[in-house]
Design a protein around this motif. Structure first.
Motif, PDB file in Angstrom:
ATOM      1  N   SER A 193      -2.976  -1.801  43.621  1.00  0.00           N
ATOM      2  CA  SER A 193      -3.214  -1.525  45.036  1.00  0.00           C
ATOM      3  C   SER A 193      -3.103  -0.023  45.256  1.00  0.00           C
ATOM      4  O   SER A 193      -2.625   0.707  44.387  1.00  0.00           O
ATOM      5  CB  SER A 193      -2.213  -2.289  45.915  1.00  0.00           C
ATOM      6  OG  SER A 193      -0.891  -1.913  45.591  1.00  0.00           O
ATOM      7  N   SER A 218      -1.137  -5.373  32.447  1.00  0.00           N
ATOM      8  CA  SER A 218      -2.285  -6.250  32.696  1.00  0.00           C
ATOM      9  C   SER A 218      -3.393  -6.026  31.658  1.00  0.00           C
ATOM     10  O   SER A 218      -4.431  -6.676  31.729  1.00  0.00           O
ATOM     11  CB  SER A 218      -2.819  -6.037  34.110  1.00  0.00           C
ATOM     12  OG  SER A 218      -3.360  -4.739  34.248  1.00  0.00           O
ATOM     13  N   LYS A 236       0.527  -6.716  39.143  1.00  0.00           N
ATOM     14  CA  LYS A 236      -0.476  -7.611  39.711  1.00  0.00           C
ATOM     15  C   LYS A 236       0.129  -8.973  40.035  1.00  0.00           C
ATOM     16  O   LYS A 236      -0.164  -9.551  41.084  1.00  0.00           O
ATOM     17  CB  LYS A 236      -1.667  -7.755  38.756  1.00  0.00           C
ATOM     18  CG  LYS A 236      -2.499  -6.491  38.664  1.00  0.00           C
ATOM     19  CD  LYS A 236      -3.704  -6.657  37.779  1.00  0.00           C
ATOM     20  CE  LYS A 236      -4.521  -5.371  37.767  1.00  0.00           C
ATOM     21  NZ  LYS A 236      -5.747  -5.482  37.000  1.00  0.00           N
ATOM     22  N   LYS A 237       0.997  -9.487  39.171  1.00  0.00           N
ATOM     23  CA  LYS A 237       1.632 -10.784  39.422  1.00  0.00           C
ATOM     24  C   LYS A 237       2.503 -10.743  40.667  1.00  0.00           C
ATOM     25  O   LYS A 237       2.519 -11.672  41.457  1.00  0.00           O
ATOM     26  CB  LYS A 237       2.454 -11.220  38.208  1.00  0.00           C
ATOM     27  CG  LYS A 237       1.611 -11.616  37.029  1.00  0.00           C
ATOM     28  CD  LYS A 237       2.459 -12.039  35.852  1.00  0.00           C
ATOM     29  CE  LYS A 237       1.574 -12.368  34.667  1.00  0.00           C
ATOM     30  NZ  LYS A 237       2.346 -12.693  33.479  1.00  0.00           N
ATOM     31  N   HIS A 258       2.150  -8.812  43.320  1.00  0.00           N
ATOM     32  CA  HIS A 258       1.292  -8.785  44.509  1.00  0.00           C
ATOM     33  C   HIS A 258       0.647 -10.152  44.766  1.00  0.00           C
ATOM     34  O   HIS A 258       0.496 -10.556  45.917  1.00  0.00           O
ATOM     35  CB  HIS A 258       0.229  -7.685  44.394  1.00  0.00           C
ATOM     36  CG  HIS A 258       0.739  -6.341  44.801  1.00  0.00           C
ATOM     37  ND1 HIS A 258       0.817  -5.929  46.098  1.00  0.00           N
ATOM     38  CD2 HIS A 258       1.242  -5.329  44.060  1.00  0.00           C
ATOM     39  CE1 HIS A 258       1.323  -4.718  46.162  1.00  0.00           C
ATOM     40  NE2 HIS A 258       1.591  -4.327  44.936  1.00  0.00           N
ATOM     41  N   GLU A 259       0.272 -10.868  43.713  1.00  0.00           N
ATOM     42  CA  GLU A 259      -0.295 -12.208  43.890  1.00  0.00           C
ATOM     43  C   GLU A 259       0.729 -13.140  44.535  1.00  0.00           C
ATOM     44  O   GLU A 259       0.405 -13.880  45.466  1.00  0.00           O
ATOM     45  CB  GLU A 259      -0.743 -12.770  42.537  1.00  0.00           C
ATOM     46  CG  GLU A 259      -1.982 -12.100  41.978  1.00  0.00           C
ATOM     47  CD  GLU A 259      -2.252 -12.460  40.514  1.00  0.00           C
ATOM     48  OE1 GLU A 259      -1.519 -13.293  39.930  1.00  0.00           O
ATOM     49  OE2 GLU A 259      -3.200 -11.878  39.945  1.00  0.00           O
ATOM     50  N   LYS A 260       1.975 -13.096  44.075  1.00  0.00           N
ATOM     51  CA  LYS A 260       3.049 -13.924  44.644  1.00  0.00           C
ATOM     52  C   LYS A 260       3.325 -13.540  46.089  1.00  0.00           C
ATOM     53  O   LYS A 260       3.520 -14.405  46.945  1.00  0.00           O
ATOM     54  CB  LYS A 260       4.312 -13.835  43.810  1.00  0.00           C
ATOM     55  CG  LYS A 260       4.216 -14.524  42.482  1.00  0.00           C
ATOM     56  CD  LYS A 260       5.502 -14.372  41.692  1.00  0.00           C
ATOM     57  CE  LYS A 260       5.376 -14.989  40.318  1.00  0.00           C
ATOM     58  NZ  LYS A 260       6.577 -14.782  39.508  1.00  0.00           N
ATOM     59  N   LEU A 297       1.241 -12.141  48.225  1.00  0.00           N
ATOM     60  CA  LEU A 297       0.119 -12.573  49.039  1.00  0.00           C
ATOM     61  C   LEU A 297       0.195 -14.074  49.314  1.00  0.00           C
ATOM     62  O   LEU A 297      -0.019 -14.504  50.457  1.00  0.00           O
ATOM     63  CB  LEU A 297      -1.198 -12.220  48.346  1.00  0.00           C
ATOM     64  CG  LEU A 297      -2.473 -12.538  49.126  1.00  0.00           C
ATOM     65  CD1 LEU A 297      -2.508 -11.792  50.447  1.00  0.00           C
ATOM     66  CD2 LEU A 297      -3.699 -12.179  48.294  1.00  0.00           C
ATOM     67  N   GLU A 298       0.526 -14.872  48.315  1.00  0.00           N
ATOM     68  CA  GLU A 298       0.695 -16.314  48.510  1.00  0.00           C
ATOM     69  C   GLU A 298       1.776 -16.587  49.552  1.00  0.00           C
ATOM     70  O   GLU A 298       1.612 -17.444  50.417  1.00  0.00           O
ATOM     71  CB  GLU A 298       1.061 -16.981  47.189  1.00  0.00           C
ATOM     72  CG  GLU A 298      -0.074 -17.106  46.210  1.00  0.00           C
ATOM     73  CD  GLU A 298       0.378 -17.660  44.866  1.00  0.00           C
ATOM     74  OE1 GLU A 298       1.499 -18.205  44.777  1.00  0.00           O
ATOM     75  OE2 GLU A 298      -0.398 -17.540  43.904  1.00  0.00           O
TER      76      GLU A 298
END
Length: 191
Positions: free
Chosen positions: A80, A137, A178-179, A181-183, A185-186
């Motif tokens: 990001s 990543s 990245k992981k 940010h994915e968590k 966002l969820e």
């Protein structure tokens, strides 16, 4: 030695944040609470007196200041980014973890005690873009092939004015994962 462009620097934080500023442009904040910058930053962000972001956790992070665009592999590991306005009026600005920000409980005087946190730059207006990078990543071979990979790349671009640079409405979260940010966002989408 002061900060330089295209060189890797490390700094720890126990406030899970990093800030960019010139303390002499924030003297009006010396009587404010220590965390003023976390909630009451609109004026400083608008006029380019402060840029700040959340790292997502405490710890030591690495950072590079650059004038160039991201490389192709840096673009691949980009998690990001956030744009800020920065106005340099005394030929330099300071990178900090919150200890030298002017407030009622200022732990460090950047002008007196820390000569190494300053980046010298011509006076003027800049777009300061913080890029959070996740080097885990990509493959270990790709990661190890990099010279001084950093958690954050801060790109500075000289501007005539701040037109077109939006002012963040909250302190951006730029965790270099990245992981993570994915968590996050969820979690935000489930609220």
């Amino acid at each position: 030695m002061p900060l330089e462009f295209d060189k890797l620097f490390a700094l720890g934080t126990d406030s899970a944040a990093f800030l960019f500023f010139d303390p002499d442009t924030l003297t009006h904040r010396v009587d404010d609470d220590v965390g003023w910058w976390y909630e009451d930053f609109k004026q400083e962000f608008t006029f380019g007196k402060l840029a700040a972001f959340i790292t997502g956790k405490d710890g030591q992070f690495t950072l590079k200041f650059v004038k160039r665009h991201l490389t192709s592999i840096e673009k691949r590991v980009l998690v990001s980014k956030a744009d800020f306005r920065l106005e340099v009026t005394r030929g330099r600005f300071y990178w900090d973890n919150g200890e030298a920000i002017p407030c009622d409980f200022q732990a460090l005087d950047a002008n007196e005690e820390d000569k190494e946190g300053w980046l010298h730059l011509a006076n003027g207006k800049y777009k300061l873009t913080v890029h959070a990078l996740d080097w885990f990543s990509v493959s270990e071979d790709e990661r190890e092939a990099q010279v001084d990979p950093s958690h954050f790349i801060v790109r500075l671009q000289a501007l005539e004015d701040f037109e077109g640079i939006p002012v963040p409405t909250s302190i951006p979260w730029l965790m270099p994962s990245k992981k993570w940010h994915e968590k996050r966002l969820e979690k935000l989408q489930s609220l």
